[in-house]
Write a protein that holds these residues in place. Structure first.
Motif, short mmCIF file in Angstrom:
data_model
loop_
_atom_site.label_atom_id
_atom_site.label_comp_id
_atom_site.label_asym_id
_atom_site.label_seq_id
_atom_site.Cartn_x
_atom_site.Cartn_y
_atom_site.Cartn_z
N LEU A 19 0.83 -1.21 0.00
CA LEU A 19 0.00 0.00 0.00
C LEU A 19 0.86 1.25 0.00
CD1 LEU A 19 -2.95 -0.98 2.35
CD2 LEU A 19 -3.00 -0.67 -0.14
N GLY A 20 1.97 1.21 0.71
CA GLY A 20 2.89 2.34 0.71
C GLY A 20 3.45 2.64 -0.66
N ARG A 21 3.60 1.59 -1.47
CA ARG A 21 4.15 1.76 -2.81
C ARG A 21 3.11 2.20 -3.83
NH1 ARG A 21 7.33 -3.78 -3.25
NH2 ARG A 21 7.21 -3.35 -5.48
N ILE A 22 1.86 1.80 -3.65
CA ILE A 22 0.87 2.08 -4.69
C ILE A 22 -0.23 3.05 -4.29
CG2 ILE A 22 1.22 -0.14 -5.83
CD1 ILE A 22 -1.47 -1.03 -4.51
N ALA A 23 -0.43 3.27 -3.01
CA ALA A 23 -1.60 4.05 -2.59
C ALA A 23 -1.24 5.50 -2.29
CB ALA A 23 -2.26 3.40 -1.38
N ASN A 24 -0.59 6.14 -3.23
CA ASN A 24 -0.38 7.58 -3.08
C ASN A 24 -1.10 8.28 -4.22
OD1 ASN A 24 1.59 8.39 -5.33
ND2 ASN A 24 2.65 6.64 -4.41
N LYS A 25 -1.37 9.55 -4.05
CA LYS A 25 -2.23 10.23 -5.02
C LYS A 25 -1.64 10.24 -6.42
CE LYS A 25 -0.92 15.07 -4.29
NZ LYS A 25 -1.44 16.39 -3.97
N TRP A 26 -0.32 10.36 -6.56
CA TRP A 26 0.26 10.44 -7.89
C TRP A 26 0.15 9.10 -8.62
CZ3 TRP A 26 -0.31 15.09 -8.57
CH2 TRP A 26 0.13 16.08 -7.69
N THR A 27 0.42 8.01 -7.92
CA THR A 27 0.28 6.69 -8.53
C THR A 27 -1.15 6.47 -8.98
OG1 THR A 27 2.11 5.70 -7.31
CG2 THR A 27 0.38 4.20 -8.05
N LEU A 28 -2.10 6.77 -8.11
CA LEU A 28 -3.51 6.55 -8.44
C LEU A 28 -3.94 7.41 -9.62
CD1 LEU A 28 -4.97 6.32 -4.83
CD2 LEU A 28 -4.34 4.45 -6.37
N LEU A 29 -3.50 8.66 -9.66
CA LEU A 29 -3.87 9.54 -10.77
C LEU A 29 -3.23 9.11 -12.08
CD1 LEU A 29 -3.79 13.00 -8.96
CD2 LEU A 29 -5.81 11.78 -9.81
N ILE A 30 -1.98 8.66 -12.03
CA ILE A 30 -1.30 8.20 -13.24
C ILE A 30 -1.98 6.94 -13.79
CG2 ILE A 30 0.84 7.17 -14.11
CD1 ILE A 30 2.33 9.19 -12.22
N VAL A 31 -2.26 5.99 -12.92
CA VAL A 31 -2.93 4.76 -13.37
C VAL A 31 -4.29 5.09 -13.95
CG1 VAL A 31 -3.97 2.58 -12.57
CG2 VAL A 31 -1.66 3.20 -11.85
N ARG A 32 -4.99 6.00 -13.32
CA ARG A 32 -6.31 6.40 -13.83
C ARG A 32 -6.18 7.05 -15.21
NH1 ARG A 32 -11.57 6.85 -12.25
NH2 ARG A 32 -12.62 8.82 -12.63
N GLU A 33 -5.22 7.94 -15.39
CA GLU A 33 -5.02 8.61 -16.68
C GLU A 33 -4.60 7.63 -17.76
OE1 GLU A 33 -5.66 11.65 -17.86
OE2 GLU A 33 -6.56 12.10 -15.93
N LEU A 34 -3.73 6.69 -17.44
CA LEU A 34 -3.26 5.73 -18.44
C LEU A 34 -4.32 4.69 -18.78
CD1 LEU A 34 0.48 5.25 -17.45
CD2 LEU A 34 -0.46 6.58 -19.36
N GLY A 35 -5.38 4.65 -18.00
CA GLY A 35 -6.48 3.75 -18.31
C GLY A 35 -7.16 4.09 -19.64
N ASP A 36 -7.01 5.32 -20.09
CA ASP A 36 -7.57 5.75 -21.37
C ASP A 36 -6.68 5.39 -22.55
OD1 ASP A 36 -9.73 6.86 -20.02
OD2 ASP A 36 -8.78 8.84 -19.89
N GLY A 37 -5.47 4.89 -22.26
CA GLY A 37 -4.54 4.52 -23.32
C GLY A 37 -3.19 5.18 -23.09
#
Length: 123
Positions: A19-37
């Motif tokens: 969770l420390g590695r993946i649950a920060n706002k930047w990781t979550l926002l990047i994964v969300r943005e890359l979900g569009d391609g």
């Protein structure tokens, strides 16, 4: 066999580490943005908003190291770099999107709660 998440030597510490590695706002926002391609660095930076170039670069390197994203370099002049989700990153999309939807759905309620709390504690 599922890990015992209450066993400090294996479960809780491992979950905490992940969770420390993946649950920060930047990781979550990047994964969300890359979900569009796939996206290039500047497009990611523009779409995410207030992230610094240094923080975006650092987070992308961490995500690449963890196997969440792929950095694809096209050998042109200048080289073109695109970032995209790996299968592991795509698997991460469902919980990331669910968390983002929960945050949007509950933002007003949380803001109201914060305002009530702040008013009580500053009176």
């Amino acid at each position: 066999m599922q890990p015992d998440y209450h066993d400090e030597t294996s479960g809780c510490l491992r979950v905490s580490e992940m969770l420390g590695r993946i649950a920060n706002k930047w990781t979550l926002l990047i994964v969300r943005e890359l979900g569009d391609g796939p996206k290039r660095f500047n497009a990611l930076r523009r779409d995410i908003g207030d992230i610094s170039q240094k923080m975006l670069s650092s987070t992308l390197k961490t995500l690449e190291r963890d196997g969440i994203i792929i950095r694809d370099v096209t050998p042109t002049t200048p080289p073109q770099v695109e970032y995209s989700l790996t299968p592991l990153g795509r698997d991460m999309q469902a919980p990331v999107n669910a968390l983002a939807e929960w945050a949007m759905r509950n933002a007003d309620t949380m803001d109201a709660s914060r305002n009530r709390f702040d008013m009580r504690n500053h009176a």
